[in-house]
Enzyme design. Structure first.
Site, PDB file in Angstrom:
ATOM      1  CG  ASN A 107      74.442  -7.173-114.424  1.00 23.90           C
ATOM      2  OD1 ASN A 107      75.177  -8.000-114.961  1.00 23.90           O
ATOM      3  ND2 ASN A 107      73.762  -7.432-113.326  1.00 23.90           N
ATOM      4  CG  HIS A 163      79.965 -12.088-110.094  1.00 27.64           C
ATOM      5  ND1 HIS A 163      78.739 -12.431-109.570  1.00 27.64           N
ATOM      6  CD2 HIS A 163      80.900 -12.593-109.235  1.00 27.64           C
ATOM      7  CE1 HIS A 163      78.914 -13.126-108.464  1.00 27.64           C
ATOM      8  NE2 HIS A 163      80.216 -13.231-108.235  1.00 27.64           N
ATOM      9  CE1 TYR A 189      75.498 -15.280-111.210  1.00 32.27           C
ATOM     10  CE2 TYR A 189      76.023 -16.066-113.410  1.00 32.27           C
ATOM     11  CZ  TYR A 189      76.036 -15.064-112.470  1.00 32.27           C
ATOM     12  OH  TYR A 189      76.578 -13.828-112.769  1.00 32.27           O
ATOM     13  CD  GLU A 245      80.467 -15.857-105.957  1.00 32.62           C
ATOM     14  OE1 GLU A 245      81.200 -14.853-106.100  1.00 32.62           O
ATOM     15  OE2 GLU A 245      79.225 -15.769-105.894  1.00 32.62           O
ATOM     16  CE  LYS A 294      77.629 -10.638-114.316  1.00 25.14           C
ATOM     17  NZ  LYS A 294      76.212 -10.359-113.982  1.00 25.14           N
TER      18      LYS A 294
END
Ligand code: UDP
Ligand code: MG
Length: 198
Positions: A160, A163, A97, A174, A57
């Protein structure tokens, strides 16, 4: 050299060196398609070609963690079959998402994920989805174990770092969303005889 690789020369060289073990070798590679299929050997393990989407990310990219994160997947023995850096669009994220659209953190999640480039990867290997979730750690880094990516490199759920797809079905969805078919490579690792044939 290119010709040698294309025609499975490296595999033949490795097989020569490891020929003493080949008699007892149970192959993990399916004879479904591509290079593995051409060898014509049967396999008992169907998910050695399982794939998952991993994305570093924007905070991970900004903090120059891409190399360290990729190294963990390489060391584990997984095979990189897709890799790109991109500025993610709102459209892609809203599909990625889609299950989180109603969550209160969704707007800030979109902001976070579009705040800079993301490095997206597709990794392949036996039970790669389940294993990579373990390697990535709990969604909330405060609860992630040390030794996981999130447990080692982050401390807050809103930053965080990484992914990872959470199921084989999710991974398939995905990967199709993030990568064109032609961006994914079927290739033979030169250490395949050691890492993929048990
Ligand atoms: N997220 C957040 N706040 C939360 C829960 C999730 O900002 O309370 C973000 C976080 O970046 C997380 C992402 O939303 O990684 C997707 O959430 P999910 O529950 O799918 O967790 P993951 O599969 O990434 O572990
Ligand atoms: Mg998730």
């Amino acid at each position: 050299m290119v010709l040698l690789l294309q025609r499975g020369g490296v595999r033949r060289i490795l097989q020569h060196f490891y020929s003493g073990n080949q008699g007892n070798t149970k192959r993990l590679l399916p004879a479904a398609d591509g290079a593995a299929g051409r060898r014509g050997n049967s396999t008992a393990v169907p998910d050695v070609r399982e794939r998952t989407l991993i994305a570093v990310k924007p905070d991970g990219v900004q903090r120059r963690l891409v190399g360290k994160i990729m190294q963990r997947f390489e060391q584990r023995g997984f095979k990189l079959v897709g890799l790109k850096m991109l500025q993610v669009s709102d459209d892609l994220l809203s599909q990625h998402y889609c299950e989180l659209r109603t969550k209160p953190f969704y707007p800030s999640l979109l902001q976070y994920m579009t705040s800079g480039p993301v490095v997206a990867m597709v990794w392949e290997g036996h039970k790669v989805v389940q294993t990579s979730r373990k390697m990535v750690g709990h969604t909330n880094p405060a609860e992630a174990q040390a030794g996981t990516v999130r447990g080692d490199f982050s401390f807050h759920v809103s930053r965080n770092v990484i992914h990872a797809s959470d199921s084989p079905e999710g991974a398939q969805r995905e990967i199709q969303l993030w990568f064109h078919r032609k961006e994914l490579l079927n290739w033979e690792c030169c250490d395949q005889a050691i890492t993929c044939e048990l």
